[in-house]
Design an enzyme around this catalytic site. Sequence first.
Site, PDB file in Angstrom:
ATOM      1  N   THR A  80       0.826  -1.219   0.000  1.00 23.33           N
ATOM      2  CA  THR A  80       0.000   0.000   0.000  1.00 23.33           C
ATOM      3  C   THR A  80       0.860   1.269   0.000  1.00 23.33           C
ATOM      4  O   THR A  80       0.455   2.294  -0.563  1.00 23.33           O
ATOM      5  CB  THR A  80      -0.943   0.010   1.213  1.00 23.33           C
ATOM      6  N   ASN A 125       3.800   1.426  -1.519  1.00 25.32           N
ATOM      7  CA  ASN A 125       4.278   1.534  -2.905  1.00 25.32           C
ATOM      8  C   ASN A 125       3.232   2.265  -3.750  1.00 25.32           C
ATOM      9  O   ASN A 125       3.563   3.106  -4.601  1.00 25.32           O
ATOM     10  CB  ASN A 125       4.532   0.146  -3.509  1.00 25.32           C
ATOM     11  N   TYR A 167      11.970  -6.742   6.276  1.00 23.89           N
ATOM     12  CA  TYR A 167      12.266  -7.924   5.470  1.00 23.89           C
ATOM     13  C   TYR A 167      13.608  -7.786   4.785  1.00 23.89           C
ATOM     14  O   TYR A 167      14.111  -6.689   4.584  1.00 23.89           O
ATOM     15  CB  TYR A 167      11.148  -8.230   4.464  1.00 23.89           C
ATOM     16  N   TRP A 178      10.349 -10.251   9.123  1.00 21.42           N
ATOM     17  CA  TRP A 178      10.204 -10.123  10.571  1.00 21.42           C
ATOM     18  C   TRP A 178       9.097  -9.078  10.754  1.00 21.42           C
ATOM     19  O   TRP A 178       9.364  -7.877  10.752  1.00 21.42           O
ATOM     20  CB  TRP A 178      11.490  -9.611  11.210  1.00 21.42           C
ATOM     21  N   ARG A 179       7.864  -9.545  10.776  1.00 23.82           N
ATOM     22  CA  ARG A 179       6.763  -8.582  10.810  1.00 23.82           C
ATOM     23  C   ARG A 179       5.655  -8.986  11.773  1.00 23.82           C
ATOM     24  O   ARG A 179       4.674  -8.252  11.907  1.00 23.82           O
ATOM     25  CB  ARG A 179       6.189  -8.384   9.397  1.00 23.82           C
ATOM     26  N   ARG A 212      -2.334 -13.268  -0.418  1.00 21.08           N
ATOM     27  CA  ARG A 212      -1.071 -13.782   0.127  1.00 21.08           C
ATOM     28  C   ARG A 212      -1.378 -14.858   1.160  1.00 21.08           C
ATOM     29  O   ARG A 212      -1.434 -14.586   2.359  1.00 21.08           O
ATOM     30  CB  ARG A 212      -0.261 -12.655   0.804  1.00 21.08           C
ATOM     31  N   GLY A 259      -0.647  -9.318 -15.723  1.00 22.57           N
ATOM     32  CA  GLY A 259       0.766  -9.296 -16.123  1.00 22.57           C
ATOM     33  C   GLY A 259       0.919  -8.610 -17.472  1.00 22.57           C
ATOM     34  O   GLY A 259       0.442  -7.479 -17.650  1.00 22.57           O
ATOM     35  N   ASP A 314       1.259  -2.694  -7.630  1.00 23.02           N
ATOM     36  CA  ASP A 314       1.087  -1.552  -6.710  1.00 23.02           C
ATOM     37  C   ASP A 314       1.259  -0.236  -7.471  1.00 23.02           C
ATOM     38  O   ASP A 314       0.507   0.732  -7.252  1.00 23.02           O
ATOM     39  CB  ASP A 314       2.136  -1.589  -5.587  1.00 23.02           C
TER      40      ASP A 314
HETATM   41  P1  ADP Z   1       0.886  -7.919  -9.668  1.00 26.95           P
HETATM   42  O1  ADP Z   1       2.290  -7.368  -9.568  1.00 26.95           O
HETATM   43  O2  ADP Z   1      -0.047  -7.312  -8.692  1.00 26.95           O
HETATM   44  O3  ADP Z   1       0.820  -9.413  -9.762  1.00 26.95           O
HETATM   45  P2  ADP Z   1       0.450  -7.924 -12.536  1.00 26.95           P
HETATM   46  O4  ADP Z   1       1.501  -8.967 -12.721  1.00 26.95           O
HETATM   47  O5  ADP Z   1      -0.894  -8.299 -12.998  1.00 26.95           O
HETATM   48  O6  ADP Z   1       0.342  -7.363 -11.068  1.00 26.95           O
HETATM   49  O7  ADP Z   1       0.976  -6.648 -13.320  1.00 26.95           O
HETATM   50  C1  ADP Z   1       0.458  -5.355 -13.106  1.00 26.95           C
HETATM   51  C2  ADP Z   1       0.733  -4.509 -14.333  1.00 26.95           C
HETATM   52  O8  ADP Z   1       2.144  -4.454 -14.562  1.00 26.95           O
HETATM   53  C3  ADP Z   1       0.154  -5.077 -15.594  1.00 26.95           C
HETATM   54  O9  ADP Z   1      -1.196  -4.676 -15.790  1.00 26.95           O
HETATM   55  C4  ADP Z   1       1.070  -4.467 -16.646  1.00 26.95           C
HETATM   56  O10 ADP Z   1       0.652  -3.155 -16.930  1.00 26.95           O
HETATM   57  C5  ADP Z   1       2.422  -4.432 -15.943  1.00 26.95           C
HETATM   58  N1  ADP Z   1       3.197  -5.649 -16.273  1.00 26.95           N
HETATM   59  C6  ADP Z   1       3.428  -6.710 -15.479  1.00 26.95           C
HETATM   60  N2  ADP Z   1       4.164  -7.644 -16.107  1.00 26.95           N
HETATM   61  C7  ADP Z   1       4.402  -7.152 -17.352  1.00 26.95           C
HETATM   62  C8  ADP Z   1       5.101  -7.622 -18.509  1.00 26.95           C
HETATM   63  N3  ADP Z   1       5.697  -8.805 -18.520  1.00 26.95           N
HETATM   64  N4  ADP Z   1       5.120  -6.833 -19.607  1.00 26.95           N
HETATM   65  C9  ADP Z   1       4.504  -5.628 -19.632  1.00 26.95           C
HETATM   66  N5  ADP Z   1       3.825  -5.128 -18.566  1.00 26.95           N
HETATM   67  C10 ADP Z   1       3.779  -5.868 -17.458  1.00 26.95           C
END
Ligand code: ADP
Length: 307
Positions: free
Chosen positions: A31, A33, A88, A102-103, A166, A226, A258
């Site tokens: 949070t 971040n 950490y 350590w939290r 988590r 991602g 974040d």
């Molecule tokens: P978290 O870190 O919460 O698991 P995600 O992995 O879903 O979140 O990623 C959050 C955002 O970070 C994605 O919506 C994207 O915009 C960016 N991102 C994460 N991984 C990639 C990647 N391999 N290539 C491009 N953007 C990425």
Amino acid sequence: MTQRLLCIGECMVELSPRGEDSCAIGYAGDTFNTAFYARQVAGPEALRVAYQSGVGDDELSARMIAFMEAQGVETRMHVVPGATVGLYMIFLKNGERSFQYWRAQSAARRLAEGLETFAALQPGDTAYFSGITLAILTEADRERLLDWLAQARARGVRTAFDPNLRPRLWPSADDMRDWTMRGAGVADVILPSFEDEATWFGDADLRATAERYLAAGADLLIVKDGPGAVLIRQRGREDVLVSPAPVREIVDTTSAGDAFNGAVLAALAEGTSLERAVALGCDVAGQVVQQRGALVQVSLARETGSA
Ligand code: ADP
């Protein structure tokens, strides 16, 4: 009037390796971040960003507060005499990072005792919390925080939630799922990451994640995936997909989600349109994954205003 974004949760001291036997000291936590990136994205006249947590009355807590304020993040801290902040350490082995925490006794676990400090939020302000915020609290304090958020929401404060699943922080996966859905029940905006949701809730696709959280009462779902397209689902509107630009080299994905959340919430608070706010979130997160560490400087090439 300047709007406020209040992020609620735990920030920890981070020890990261520098050579064989020394460490650099940093500060991070999901949070916080988000607050850090919101502060980088929003103009100071448009948005005040504050962090609410618990700290001790020791030197380490004082240094963490000084760090936050030096970043332009206001602090709203419940001070627990004799306690200290969580910590950490990052270990690097053959290029792989692992973390030791350590939290368990951290002052942040008592943050709900400082709830009266939230009173300054006005209608139109945003309060942000995560599944980690819920996980570190006692059951009674979780109830207290959720009640406070529900009341704030009823007064017109926008409440935003990242489930940030988590399982190691929870007594059981069922507990995690149960409290996650209760957290979702007091949120206007939910920003989950699909991979975690699929793992722990068995969602078949991003739409299934969006539907489950809409059913809990949220108005707006922004589902990250991602490198895959982000799904925007707003109650009563057509779905929109926003694709992050491909990234040349992934260096460290810590805090990508974040950072995304911080950029999106800051942009929405400034009145940016939803699609542009999500595109900005992708841009900022894309820069974060190409640099080492949770908190990095990002460059912003964008116009503000609604499209
Ligand atoms: P978290 O870190 O919460 O698991 P995600 O992995 O879903 O979140 O990623 C959050 C955002 O970070 C994605 O919506 C994207 O915009 C960016 N991102 C994460 N991984 C990639 C990647 N391999 N290539 C491009 N953007 C990425």
